[in-house]
Design a protein around this motif. Structure first.
Motif, short mmCIF file in Angstrom:
data_model
loop_
_atom_site.label_atom_id
_atom_site.label_comp_id
_atom_site.label_asym_id
_atom_site.label_seq_id
_atom_site.Cartn_x
_atom_site.Cartn_y
_atom_site.Cartn_z
N ASN A 257 0.84 -1.20 0.00
CA ASN A 257 0.00 0.00 0.00
C ASN A 257 0.87 1.25 0.00
N THR A 258 0.67 2.13 -0.98
CA THR A 258 1.39 3.40 -1.02
C THR A 258 0.43 4.60 -0.99
N SER A 259 -0.82 4.32 -0.56
CA SER A 259 -1.79 5.40 -0.43
C SER A 259 -1.67 6.05 0.95
N THR A 260 -2.56 6.98 1.26
CA THR A 260 -2.56 7.64 2.56
C THR A 260 -3.59 7.03 3.52
N THR A 261 -4.20 5.91 3.12
CA THR A 261 -5.20 5.25 3.97
C THR A 261 -4.68 3.91 4.45
N LEU A 262 -4.65 3.72 5.75
CA LEU A 262 -4.19 2.47 6.35
C LEU A 262 -5.29 1.43 6.28
N SER A 263 -4.95 0.24 5.79
CA SER A 263 -5.93 -0.83 5.68
C SER A 263 -6.37 -1.29 7.07
N LEU A 264 -7.59 -1.81 7.14
CA LEU A 264 -8.08 -2.34 8.42
C LEU A 264 -7.50 -3.73 8.67
N LYS A 265 -7.20 -3.97 9.90
CA LYS A 265 -6.66 -5.26 10.32
C LYS A 265 -7.75 -6.31 10.28
N SER A 266 -7.35 -7.56 9.99
CA SER A 266 -8.30 -8.67 10.02
C SER A 266 -8.97 -8.75 11.40
N GLY A 267 -10.28 -8.89 11.41
CA GLY A 267 -11.04 -8.92 12.66
C GLY A 267 -11.81 -7.64 12.90
N SER A 268 -11.50 -6.59 12.14
CA SER A 268 -12.29 -5.35 12.26
C SER A 268 -13.69 -5.62 11.73
N THR A 269 -14.69 -5.07 12.40
CA THR A 269 -16.07 -5.34 11.99
C THR A 269 -16.72 -4.17 11.27
N ALA A 270 -16.11 -3.00 11.32
CA ALA A 270 -16.64 -1.84 10.59
C ALA A 270 -16.24 -1.95 9.12
N SER A 271 -16.93 -1.23 8.26
CA SER A 271 -16.59 -1.18 6.84
C SER A 271 -16.88 0.22 6.31
N GLY A 272 -16.29 0.53 5.16
CA GLY A 272 -16.48 1.85 4.58
C GLY A 272 -15.67 2.93 5.28
N VAL A 273 -14.73 2.49 6.11
CA VAL A 273 -13.92 3.43 6.87
C VAL A 273 -12.49 2.91 6.97
N GLY A 274 -11.52 3.83 7.02
CA GLY A 274 -10.13 3.46 7.19
C GLY A 274 -9.48 4.40 8.18
N LEU A 275 -8.15 4.36 8.23
CA LEU A 275 -7.40 5.19 9.17
C LEU A 275 -6.33 5.98 8.42
N GLN A 276 -6.02 7.15 8.93
CA GLN A 276 -4.94 7.96 8.39
C GLN A 276 -4.00 8.38 9.50
N VAL A 277 -2.71 8.55 9.14
CA VAL A 277 -1.71 9.12 10.04
C VAL A 277 -1.25 10.43 9.41
N LEU A 278 -1.21 11.49 10.22
CA LEU A 278 -0.87 12.81 9.70
C LEU A 278 0.43 13.32 10.30
N ASN A 279 1.21 14.00 9.47
CA ASN A 279 2.40 14.72 9.91
C ASN A 279 2.16 16.20 9.63
N ALA A 280 2.13 17.01 10.67
CA ALA A 280 1.90 18.45 10.52
C ALA A 280 0.63 18.72 9.73
N GLY A 281 -0.43 17.91 9.98
CA GLY A 281 -1.72 18.12 9.34
C GLY A 281 -1.87 17.51 7.97
#
Length: 359
Positions: A276-300
């Motif tokens: 993955n080279t996008s800005t969205t972190l994939s969900l770990k196996s076992g996550s039950t939500a969908s349609g949502v991901g995670l982001q990490v920000l540096n200086a916004g």
């Protein structure tokens, strides 16, 4: 054949004349020796004028990444203009089939074309570029003067000549002060020499001050090895559409750096999908939500993920800053991001790893 016949006739006349005394035969043999040997042609090069020394320098502190492979470039001077080696400068005069030499010294080729330094496990390479030469000249190169810009009689640089010196890893490293050629083939403090002719006449030298730079193999220590970020629970209504975000929370990565002036880089890698080279972190196996991901920000700004590598220039590697001796903090932020039109409530878990690189 006419020449041979003429010589034979002369020989006959002298031999006949010699019957009158031995002195003339001695004279005959001397003349023949001169005729057969003839004048010897001289072929060599000599400098037109010696150019001033070119001085190169490395950073005050040179950090060696712990995972650096043998042959890796640890530091470079970049391309430095050779003093006086400018366009249309004639640097030598040659005759016959004279040669020019770019060497560590007037000595045999060094092993692997790599010079020695005072620091165990570190050597150096040196090359010339520009000057009108068709390709870069690496250490220990012999040139036929007839084939260089300007030709045999008047070799010259047709553009500015540059020199580049690289420090390379050759084996296990013992940190210390840096100098070139402390013993062995080369001259102490001298990186390379451009010679004209077999006699070793110097056109110019490249030097480096001794004991100005030091080599350190100590990396910064990560003091927050596994930061665990717990985002607050949010309602699905907090996300207003694809790419909308919510629920930001700050967290730090803390380091302790033993030396100053080290450039600190970091790469974040998606543990569930390392490609993955996008800005969205994939969900770990076992996550039950969908349609949502995670982001990490540096200086916004969302950080793009990249391969798990400390190699300089690694994809999506970014500069944290330059260390000072002591603690260093990388302030980051995590948040939710909507990735699909419909969002299903549930648990959201993601794992990112980080790789430090010191350059």
């Amino acid at each position: 054949m006419k020449f041979a016949s003429g010589l034979a006739n002369k020989l006959s006349r002298f031999v006949v004349a010699d019957r009158q005394g031995m002195g003339r035969l001695g004279l005959l043999l001397t003349c023949l020796a001169l005729l057969l040997v003839g004048p010897e042609a001289h072929a060599d090069c000599s400098p037109k004028a010696r150019l001033p020394d070119t001085v190169v320098k490395f950073p005050t502190t040179i950090y060696v990444p712990p995972d650096a492979a043998n042959g890796a470039v640890l530091a470079t001077t970049g391309a430095v203009a050779v003093t006086g080696a400018t366009a249309n400068t004639q640097y030598a005069s040659c005759s016959g089939s004279g040669s020019l030499y770019w060497q560590i010294a007037a000595a045999p080729v060094v092993a692997n074309r790599t010079g020695t330094t005072s620091v165990a496990g570190i050597g150096y390479t040196i090359s010339l570029s520009g000057g009108g030469f068709s390709s870069d000249l690496n250490m220990d190169t012999q040139l036929n003067a007839a084939n260089v810009p300007g030709g045999l009689a008047t070799p010259k640089f047709t553009s500015q000549l540059y020199v580049t010196v690289n420090l390379v890893k050759t084996g296990p490293i013992t940190p210390g002060k840096l100098s070139l050629n402390p013993s062995g083939t080369g001259t102490p403090g001298r990186a390379g020499v451009f010679f004209a002719g077999d006699g070793g006449s110097i056109v110019f030298t490249v030097t480096m001050p001794s004991n100005v730079s030091s080599v350190s193999s100590a990396a910064c220590t990560v003091t927050t090895l596994s930061p665990n970020v717990s985002l607050d629970a949010i309602s699905t209504s907090a996300l207003k559409g694809v790419d909308s975000t919510a629920g930001e929370k700050s967290f730090p990565i803390k380091l302790n750096c033993p030396s100053a002036e080290t450039k600190v880089y970091i790469t974040l890698t998606d543990n569930a999908n390392p490609a993955n080279t996008s800005t969205t972190l994939s969900l770990k196996s076992g996550s039950t939500a969908s349609g949502v991901g995670l982001q990490v920000l540096n200086a916004g700004t969302p950080v793009a993920f990249g391969p798990d590598s400390a190699a300089p220039g690694n994809k999506n590697q970014w500069l944290v800053g330059t260390s000072s001796e002591g603690p260093m903090t990388i302030p980051l932020t995590a948040r939710y991001v909507q990735t699909a039109t419909k969002v299903k409530a549930g648990t959201v878990n993601g794992v990112a790893t980080f790789t430090m690189s010191y350059q």
